[in-house]
Motif scaffolding. Structure first.
Motif, mmCIF file in Angstrom:
data_model
loop_
_atom_site.group_PDB
_atom_site.id
_atom_site.type_symbol
_atom_site.label_atom_id
_atom_site.label_comp_id
_atom_site.label_asym_id
_atom_site.label_seq_id
_atom_site.Cartn_x
_atom_site.Cartn_y
_atom_site.Cartn_z
ATOM 1 N N UNK A 1 70.485 98.872 34.318
ATOM 2 C CA UNK A 1 69.320 98.852 33.427
ATOM 3 C C UNK A 1 69.202 97.535 32.681
ATOM 4 N N UNK A 2 70.305 96.828 32.519
ATOM 5 C CA UNK A 2 70.289 95.556 31.798
ATOM 6 C C UNK A 2 71.582 94.807 32.036
ATOM 7 N N UNK A 3 71.755 93.712 31.314
ATOM 8 C CA UNK A 3 73.000 92.965 31.360
ATOM 9 C C UNK A 3 73.368 92.444 32.729
ATOM 10 N N UNK A 4 74.659 92.472 33.029
ATOM 11 C CA UNK A 4 75.153 91.952 34.305
ATOM 12 C C UNK A 4 74.554 92.722 35.470
ATOM 13 N N UNK A 5 74.444 94.049 35.342
ATOM 14 C CA UNK A 5 73.932 94.848 36.443
ATOM 15 C C UNK A 5 72.519 94.468 36.842
ATOM 16 N N UNK B 1 82.504 100.224 26.536
ATOM 17 C CA UNK B 1 83.335 99.329 25.730
ATOM 18 C C UNK B 1 84.597 100.020 25.242
ATOM 19 N N UNK B 2 85.466 99.228 24.620
ATOM 20 C CA UNK B 2 86.710 99.771 24.116
ATOM 21 C C UNK B 2 86.548 100.476 22.783
ATOM 22 N N UNK C 1 80.198 87.432 28.082
ATOM 23 C CA UNK C 1 78.889 87.407 28.733
ATOM 24 C C UNK C 1 77.872 87.938 27.727
ATOM 25 N N UNK C 2 76.725 87.312 27.674
ATOM 26 C CA UNK C 2 75.701 87.634 26.677
ATOM 27 C C UNK C 2 74.998 88.947 27.033
ATOM 28 N N UNK C 3 75.665 90.050 26.710
ATOM 29 C CA UNK C 3 75.141 91.382 27.002
ATOM 30 C C UNK C 3 75.028 92.193 25.719
ATOM 31 N N UNK C 4 74.374 93.340 25.820
ATOM 32 C CA UNK C 4 74.252 94.228 24.667
ATOM 33 C C UNK C 4 75.623 94.664 24.165
ATOM 34 N N UNK D 1 75.519 83.482 30.486
ATOM 35 C CA UNK D 1 74.380 84.369 30.691
ATOM 36 C C UNK D 1 74.696 85.336 31.834
ATOM 37 N N UNK D 2 74.116 86.537 31.808
ATOM 38 C CA UNK D 2 74.294 87.452 32.938
ATOM 39 C C UNK D 2 73.876 86.833 34.268
#
Length: 273
Positions: free
Chosen positions: A14-18, A94-95, A187-190, A218-219
């Motif tokens: 839906x966003x980010x790296x994917x 996330x952790x 990486x610049x993700x949410x 950037x992703x």
């Protein structure tokens, strides 16, 4: 694997790296099925990508850690673009807090960051062995090669993701199945930005541990490197080259490496609870 004309699935898309990996695959001529739990955002991403790549984008809202959901995604991907040639196991969580994580949080981390990969491979590998080809790509983390200051759940689950990818490559790499494992730092993700902006001191510390260690990429940059690795049939993808040197130092003298990480963790203490 030349991805042009191939059928690919990307989880956590839906966003980010994917989303960036999906876009890079489309730019190189693949047909791509996006999947994510965030149905509304997934639809928006699929519509955006589909406008530039008509007929080559499909989307299936699903939980990548559930076998039945994965079956549905693979079935829809095969119907839309042909039998799946490439699976990108990118979905992640996330952790959580140091030793304060609950059993439920541990189960979620292992389910999404590790067992989702195992379940997808279990469905795909037998078919790929029959066809003599296929490629499995997973998003792990530099934390899977080193560690994650502040979060045991993230560090342990990402180590396990790397180990599973290695096992796949060792077991099936001579039988036509390629494996690539992505291990970036910042990486610049949410996910990263949430930690940076969090009111929780430990979440900020975990984010600082990532951003202070190297550039935040950037992703799209990371996606290009991953798809390059798939096309070149390379296993380890290190968008931050310094991670390779960190791993060498760790292997050369584990005690010295741990001592250095202890000092680094202490240097972040101002943000810790």
């Amino acid at each position: 694997m030349d991805v042009a004309g191939r059928s690919a699935v990307v989880t956590g898309a839906a966003g980010g790296i994917g989303a960036a990996v999906a876009e890079e695959l489309l730019l190189r001529g693949a047909g791509v099925t996006l999947t994510d739990l965030q149905a509304e955002r997934l639809t928006e991403t699929a519509e955006r990508l589909g406008a530039d790549h008509p007929g080559r984008v499909s989307a299936v809202p699903a939980d990548a850690s559930r076998t039945e959901d994965l079956r549905t995604v693979l079935s829809e991907a095969s119907r839309a673009h042909g039998p799946v040639d490439l699976f990108v196991a990118n979905a992640g969580v996330p952790g959580t807090r140091e030793l304060g994580a609950s059993d439920a949080e541990w189960r979620q981390a292992l389910d999404v960051n590790l067992l989702a990969h195992v379940r997808a491979a279990t469905l795909l590998v037998p078919e790929w062995l029959e066809r003599g080809s296929g490629h499995f790509a997973s998003t792990a983390s530099a934390a899977g090669l080193l560690t994650q200051i502040g979060s045991a759940t993230y560090s342990v689950s990402k180590h396990a993701a790397v180990a599973f990818a290695e096992w796949l490559a060792v077991t099936y790499g001579t039988r036509g199945i390629g494996v690539s494992c992505l291990c970036p730092m910042g990486v610049d993700t949410d996910m990263l930005n949430h930690g940076r902006q969090s009111e929780d001191a430990l979440e900020r510390t975990m984010a600082r541990a990532v951003t202070d260690a190297g550039d935040v990429l950037s992703p799209a940059e990371v996606a290009r490197l991953l798809v390059d690795a798939v096309e070149q049939d390379r296993f380890l993808v290190l968008p931050h080259p310094q991670v390779a040197e960190m791993v060498r130092r760790k292997a050369a003298d584990h005690d010295r490496w741990i001592a250095g990480m202890q000092r680094y963790a202490d240097s972040l203490a101002d943000d810790r609870p």
